[in-house]
Write a protein that holds these residues in place. Structure first.
Motif, short mmCIF file in Angstrom:
data_model
loop_
_atom_site.label_atom_id
_atom_site.label_comp_id
_atom_site.label_asym_id
_atom_site.label_seq_id
_atom_site.Cartn_x
_atom_site.Cartn_y
_atom_site.Cartn_z
N GLY A 49 -50.61 34.69 -50.94
CA GLY A 49 -49.20 34.62 -50.60
C GLY A 49 -48.47 33.62 -51.48
N ILE A 50 -47.14 33.67 -51.43
CA ILE A 50 -46.31 32.75 -52.22
C ILE A 50 -45.43 31.98 -51.25
N ALA A 51 -45.64 30.67 -51.18
CA ALA A 51 -44.80 29.82 -50.35
C ALA A 51 -43.55 29.45 -51.14
N VAL A 52 -42.39 29.67 -50.54
CA VAL A 52 -41.12 29.47 -51.22
C VAL A 52 -40.25 28.51 -50.43
N VAL A 53 -39.62 27.59 -51.15
CA VAL A 53 -38.62 26.70 -50.56
C VAL A 53 -37.34 26.84 -51.36
N LEU A 54 -36.23 27.14 -50.67
CA LEU A 54 -34.94 27.28 -51.32
C LEU A 54 -34.13 26.01 -51.12
N ALA A 55 -33.43 25.61 -52.17
CA ALA A 55 -32.57 24.43 -52.10
C ALA A 55 -31.17 24.83 -52.57
N PRO A 56 -30.13 24.29 -51.95
CA PRO A 56 -30.16 23.14 -51.03
C PRO A 56 -30.35 23.49 -49.56
N SER A 57 -30.52 24.78 -49.20
CA SER A 57 -30.57 25.16 -47.79
C SER A 57 -31.82 24.64 -47.09
N GLY A 58 -32.92 24.48 -47.85
CA GLY A 58 -34.18 24.06 -47.23
C GLY A 58 -34.93 25.20 -46.57
N LYS A 59 -34.43 26.42 -46.68
CA LYS A 59 -35.09 27.56 -46.05
C LYS A 59 -36.45 27.81 -46.68
N ARG A 60 -37.43 28.16 -45.83
CA ARG A 60 -38.79 28.42 -46.29
C ARG A 60 -39.17 29.87 -46.02
N GLN A 61 -39.93 30.44 -46.95
CA GLN A 61 -40.45 31.80 -46.81
C GLN A 61 -41.89 31.84 -47.29
N VAL A 62 -42.64 32.81 -46.79
CA VAL A 62 -43.97 33.12 -47.32
C VAL A 62 -43.95 34.59 -47.72
#
Length: 286
Positions: A49-62
């Motif tokens: 899987g790919i762990a993703v962190v978006l900035a500046p929102s801080g949202k996380r996805q896998v």
């Protein structure tokens, strides 16, 4: 270049680039700007899987990602939708020559990455996006794969935000049955004959042409039709496949272009000196 050679070259180059940069960057991590002011930090996980962190929102996805037999993959940033910002792309070898590809686009309305999936079309030979190449000059994506001894290419384009099958091929096994009626000159480098089709965004066929199955037509240009000449004294030319009678016929040495195939019937075009283009179907299995 035939697409079997292009695919192998792309795989070799990809491996070479990965090895060359292995000491300079962590191949399991990637940072990219997917939209104005939106940064993505992507990290490969042990399960693929790919762990993703978006900035500046801080949202996380896998994200699911793709992996090879050893659980490995490589991440890259590629502008797959031609909007000036890169997408997150994961690639992994499948078998000896194929490459699985997963593409994730940033969707502003959802503020997250979403998998890029073409509109389903059962005429695509590779199914998923495989061995993906991005052709920026004609805004086309090419998906390449090998199944058994054959190489295939599916070409995709965008209709707004939708990715649709633009061109695909269907391999033919007609050489032996076609030759007694229409002879097509081939060389040692020629591939098997294939029907190439161009589609509109709704999946309707716009044009077909029989050509070299290993020579990918240039996107944006009309399909090139292979030609041959009639081998028999009189060759019946039918209006539709399955017709039992016709008053039309071709004669020996008439040159025809090959357009399509259906259940052993081959559609041809003959340029009559006085009547212009004449279309009809030839029965290769009478």
């Amino acid at each position: 270049m035939k697409h079997r050679d292009a695919m192998l070259a792309a795989l070799v180059m990809g491996l070479a680039v990965t090895c060359a940069h292995a000491q300079d960057a962590d191949p399991a991590r990637l940072q990219l700007e997917v939209a104005a002011g939106v940064q993505v930090q992507a990290t490969l996980q042990d399960d693929g899987g790919i762990a993703v962190v978006l900035a500046p929102s801080g949202k996380r996805q896998v994200l699911p990602g793709v992996t090879d037999a050893d659980g490995n993959a490589r991440l890259s940033a590629e502008d797959v939708d031609f909007d000036g910002y890169p997408e997150l792309v994961a690639r992994a070898a499948v078998g000896m020559v194929n490459e699985a590809v997963a593409v994730y686009r940033y969707v502003p309305a959802r503020q997250e990455l979403v998998a890029l999936a073409p509109i389903p079309n059962d005429r695509a030979q590779c199914g998923d996006l495989m061995g993906l190449t991005v052709e920026e000059d004609n805004r086309t994506l090419s998906s390449s794969c090998r199944s058994g001894p054959m190489w295939y290419v599916d070409q995709y384009r965008y209709d707004g935000g939708r990715l649709y099958l633009y061109r695909a091929e269907r391999m033919l096994m007609l050489d032996d049955v076609l030759e007694p009626y229409v002879f097509v000159k081939q060389t040692a480098d020629s591939g098997p004959l294939a029907v190439w089709s161009t589609f509109d965004p709704d999946g309707n066929v716009l044009e077909t042409a029989i050509g070299d199955g290993l020579e990918t037509p240039r996107a944006g240009s009309p399909l090139l039709r292979i030609s041959g000449h009639v081998m028999v004294a009189r060759l019946p030319l039918y209006s539709q496949p399955g017709d039992a009678t016709t008053k039309r016929y071709l004669v020996r040495d008439d040159r025809v272009e090959l357009l399509d195939e259906r259940d052993g019937w081959v559609q041809v075009r003959y340029d009559n000196p006085t009547r212009g283009a004449v279309l009809g179907w030839v029965n290769t299995q009478p």
